[in-house]
Scaffold this motif. Structure first.
Motif, PDB file in Angstrom:
ATOM      1  N   TRP A 336       0.852  -1.188   0.000  1.00 55.61           N
ATOM      2  CA  TRP A 336       0.000   0.000   0.000  1.00 55.61           C
ATOM      3  C   TRP A 336       0.888   1.238   0.000  1.00 55.61           C
ATOM      4  O   TRP A 336       1.913   1.298   0.677  1.00 55.61           O
ATOM      5  CB  TRP A 336      -0.889   0.006   1.246  1.00 55.61           C
ATOM      6  N   ARG A 337       0.438   2.260  -0.717  1.00 52.76           N
ATOM      7  CA  ARG A 337       1.228   3.493  -0.814  1.00 52.76           C
ATOM      8  C   ARG A 337       1.481   4.112   0.560  1.00 52.76           C
ATOM      9  O   ARG A 337       2.595   4.564   0.856  1.00 52.76           O
ATOM     10  CB  ARG A 337       0.514   4.509  -1.711  1.00 52.76           C
ATOM     11  N   ASP A 338       0.449   4.132   1.418  1.00 52.78           N
ATOM     12  CA  ASP A 338       0.597   4.812   2.708  1.00 52.78           C
ATOM     13  C   ASP A 338       1.434   4.015   3.715  1.00 52.78           C
ATOM     14  O   ASP A 338       1.693   4.496   4.814  1.00 52.78           O
ATOM     15  CB  ASP A 338      -0.780   5.148   3.307  1.00 52.78           C
ATOM     16  N   GLN A 339       1.850   2.785   3.343  1.00 50.97           N
ATOM     17  CA  GLN A 339       2.699   1.984   4.230  1.00 50.97           C
ATOM     18  C   GLN A 339       4.153   1.947   3.758  1.00 50.97           C
ATOM     19  O   GLN A 339       4.976   1.229   4.312  1.00 50.97           O
ATOM     20  CB  GLN A 339       2.143   0.559   4.341  1.00 50.97           C
ATOM     21  N   GLU A 340       4.439   2.754   2.728  1.00 48.91           N
ATOM     22  CA  GLU A 340       5.804   2.808   2.201  1.00 48.91           C
ATOM     23  C   GLU A 340       6.753   3.315   3.275  1.00 48.91           C
ATOM     24  O   GLU A 340       6.489   4.307   3.955  1.00 48.91           O
ATOM     25  CB  GLU A 340       5.841   3.724   0.975  1.00 48.91           C
ATOM     26  N   GLY A 341       7.862   2.610   3.444  1.00 49.85           N
ATOM     27  CA  GLY A 341       8.834   2.961   4.465  1.00 49.85           C
ATOM     28  C   GLY A 341       8.558   2.325   5.804  1.00 49.85           C
ATOM     29  O   GLY A 341       9.413   2.371   6.703  1.00 49.85           O
ATOM     30  N   MET A 342       7.369   1.727   5.971  1.00 50.77           N
ATOM     31  CA  MET A 342       7.031   1.063   7.232  1.00 50.77           C
ATOM     32  C   MET A 342       6.985  -0.456   7.057  1.00 50.77           C
ATOM     33  O   MET A 342       7.705  -1.193   7.735  1.00 50.77           O
ATOM     34  CB  MET A 342       5.683   1.586   7.760  1.00 50.77           C
ATOM     35  N   THR A 343       6.128  -0.943   6.138  1.00 48.04           N
ATOM     36  CA  THR A 343       6.031  -2.386   5.922  1.00 48.04           C
ATOM     37  C   THR A 343       6.723  -2.836   4.639  1.00 48.04           C
ATOM     38  O   THR A 343       6.875  -4.028   4.400  1.00 48.04           O
ATOM     39  CB  THR A 343       4.550  -2.829   5.862  1.00 48.04           C
ATOM     40  N   TRP A 365      11.016  -8.942  -2.167  1.00 47.30           N
ATOM     41  CA  TRP A 365      10.102  -8.642  -1.053  1.00 47.30           C
ATOM     42  C   TRP A 365       8.934  -9.640  -1.023  1.00 47.30           C
ATOM     43  O   TRP A 365       8.576 -10.147   0.035  1.00 47.30           O
ATOM     44  CB  TRP A 365       9.578  -7.214  -1.186  1.00 47.30           C
ATOM     45  N   ILE A 366       8.366  -9.918  -2.190  1.00 42.98           N
ATOM     46  CA  ILE A 366       7.236 -10.853  -2.271  1.00 42.98           C
ATOM     47  C   ILE A 366       7.644 -12.242  -1.803  1.00 42.98           C
ATOM     48  O   ILE A 366       6.956 -12.871  -0.982  1.00 42.98           O
ATOM     49  CB  ILE A 366       6.702 -10.925  -3.721  1.00 42.98           C
ATOM     50  N   ILE A 367       8.770 -12.732  -2.309  1.00 46.65           N
ATOM     51  CA  ILE A 367       9.205 -14.094  -1.992  1.00 46.65           C
ATOM     52  C   ILE A 367       9.601 -14.217  -0.531  1.00 46.65           C
ATOM     53  O   ILE A 367       9.276 -15.198   0.146  1.00 46.65           O
ATOM     54  CB  ILE A 367      10.354 -14.504  -2.934  1.00 46.65           C
ATOM     55  N   ASN A 368      10.295 -13.224   0.010  1.00 43.58           N
ATOM     56  CA  ASN A 368      10.711 -13.267   1.413  1.00 43.58           C
ATOM     57  C   ASN A 368       9.518 -13.168   2.360  1.00 43.58           C
ATOM     58  O   ASN A 368       9.514 -13.762   3.434  1.00 43.58           O
ATOM     59  CB  ASN A 368      11.716 -12.155   1.708  1.00 43.58           C
ATOM     60  N   LYS A 369       8.502 -12.417   1.964  1.00 41.38           N
ATOM     61  CA  LYS A 369       7.311 -12.282   2.800  1.00 41.38           C
ATOM     62  C   LYS A 369       6.555 -13.597   2.876  1.00 41.38           C
ATOM     63  O   LYS A 369       5.949 -13.929   3.897  1.00 41.38           O
ATOM     64  CB  LYS A 369       6.409 -11.178   2.245  1.00 41.38           C
ATOM     65  N   ASN A 370       6.553 -14.373   1.796  1.00 39.92           N
ATOM     66  CA  ASN A 370       5.981 -15.712   1.755  1.00 39.92           C
ATOM     67  C   ASN A 370       4.522 -15.759   2.198  1.00 39.92           C
ATOM     68  O   ASN A 370       4.109 -16.624   2.965  1.00 39.92           O
ATOM     69  CB  ASN A 370       6.811 -16.692   2.614  1.00 39.92           C
TER      70      ASN A 370
END
Length: 429
Positions: A336-343, A365-370
């Protein structure tokens, strides 16, 4: 007389030679020539940025997709189902006993991007699962016919018996899922839990990993509906009456009208539109008076799919309820745009409605988040991201299989493919 005979002979000779020449040209143009996949211009090699995720990519050896335009296979109405299933590389046998004994149901709502839908579908497809496909009533007829042609090739897949004109954030979006739930409950084949998807999702976990996750101690008998008590900033969604402009948008009614309190003194929750639900919970949703009354009350709210299931999952009467649940449940990887820099570290593709459409640099990021699935993808805007994730996912699926691998299940080939290549070795396992 002799001159006439000579002229006649010359004419017949020329005619014969012309027929032979025309026949040769006709046969040459009509005789099919074998064409290797890498020679097809539309088959692009995988990006070099895929190498960290595809270790089998040998140095200096390019890999190519085996199918370049999946939509064309379906639009070709002359293809038999057996050829279509093979050519599109659908997996045709359960890959493990554990998966076979825990069939899943999927609800897939779509309205565009035929290629993306087909590629997502074959990634999640297993013959022991059940698939309900809801095609938006607004979709073009050619699109509907193509989807119907594909769905008709599978006994465990069907179109929703009722199709909605889906409006973003409207009640119609929730109704589309409920239509499929009614069909799934009636379907002769059994299933354990249901997952909902949209046309721009793509799996991250394999089917085996989905089953293992759903059977884990935390989720074995529970529904997964990430969400919390409705924040103050979201209360306008359910405190004011809204109007759905069919196929367009949802807006507050004018003049503004406040809604009555929720039925049965329910505490309204706010969450995602994505879920994993037990079969008993779905039965409760379709038959319970509480669920029915909440549904009626929700018809003039904003984006009711983001409060309906999560609210019901927080009441004691609901089978598999998670009363103390919060945002637990790794269902979707979304930037999400508003979570950039946080999640997350920013969108490497581009934002659409404040959600990242992934570029290839988002894959780590996608693969590591799993998570179970990732959203959003666009095969036209950032095709390399989907190509790479799709191949990475299929490799993982086949590596986890406990049955011999069929050659048609492989998604890629190599430009100098030999018998000792990775792909051929996997096909002989």
């Amino acid at each position: 007389m002799c001159q006439l005979e000579g002229t006649k002979c010359s004419f017949l000779l020329c005619l014969g030679m012309s027929i032979i020449a025309c026949s040769f040209i006709y046969l040459k143009t009509k005789t099919p020539t074998e064409q290797k996949y890498p020679q097809l211009k539309s088959c692009r090699p995988f990006s070099s940025e895929c190498k960290p995720f595809l270790p089998e990519m040998e140095k200096g050896v390019e890999q190519y997709q085996r199918d370049c335009q999946v939509g064309n296979f379906i639009l070709n109405s002359s293809l038999h189902c057996s050829s279509l299933i093979d050519d599109l590389h659908f997996i045709t046998r359960p890959l493990s006993r554990k998966e076979e004994e825990y069939p899943l149901a999927f609800i897939v709502t779509i309205h565009k991007e035929l290629e993306l839908f087909v590629r997502m579908l074959r990634a999640i497809y297993m013959p022991q699962n059940i698939y309900c496909i809801h095609v938006d009533a607004k979709a073009p007829m050619e699109y509907k016919m193509a989807v119907q042609r594909l769905v008709g090739c599978f006994k465990n897949m069907f179109l929703s018996t009722r199709s909605e004109k889906v409006t973003y954030a409207g009640f119609s979006r929730l109704q589309a899922d409920l239509n499929c739930m009614k069909d799934l409950i009636k379907f002769k084949q059994s299933w354990r839990k249901v997952v909902n998807l949209c046309g721009q999702d793509f799996p991250v976990k394999s089917n085996l990993e989905l089953v293992q996750y759903m059977q884990s101690k935390q989720w074995r008998d529970r529904n997964m509906t990430p969400g919390v008590k409705q924040p103050v900033s979201m209360r306008h969604r359910t405190q004011l009456q809204h109007q759905e402009i069919t196929g367009s948008h949802v807006a507050p009614k004018r003049p503004r009208v406040r809604k009555s309190p929720p039925p049965h003194n329910l505490q309204i929750y706010f969450g995602t539109a994505y879920y994993v639900l037990t079969r008993d919970f779905v039965d409760f949703v379709l038959k319970s008076r509480i669920a029915h009354d909440l549904l009626e009350w929700s018809k003039d709210t904003f984006s009711p799919d983001e409060h309906y299931f999560v609210t019901l999952n927080h009441i004691k009467e609901a089978p598999g309820s998670h009363i103390d649940g919060g945002w637990e449940g790794e269902i979707r990887a979304i930037k999400w745009r508003d979570q950039e820099g946080m999640t997350h570290n920013g969108c490497k593709g581009n934002y659409v409605r404040d959600i990242c459409v992934y570029g290839i640099e988002d894959l780590p990021w996608i693969i590591n988040k799993n998570s179970m699935f990732a959203n959003k993808f666009d095969s036209n805007t950032f095709p390399e991201a989907l190509d790479c994730l799709e191949q990475w996912h299929r490799n993982k699926v086949l590596n986890q299989a406990t049955v011999p691998i069929e050659p048609s299940w492989l998604l890629a080939t190599q430009s100098n493919s030999r018998s000792n290549s990775y792909f051929n070795r996997r096909a002989k396992v």
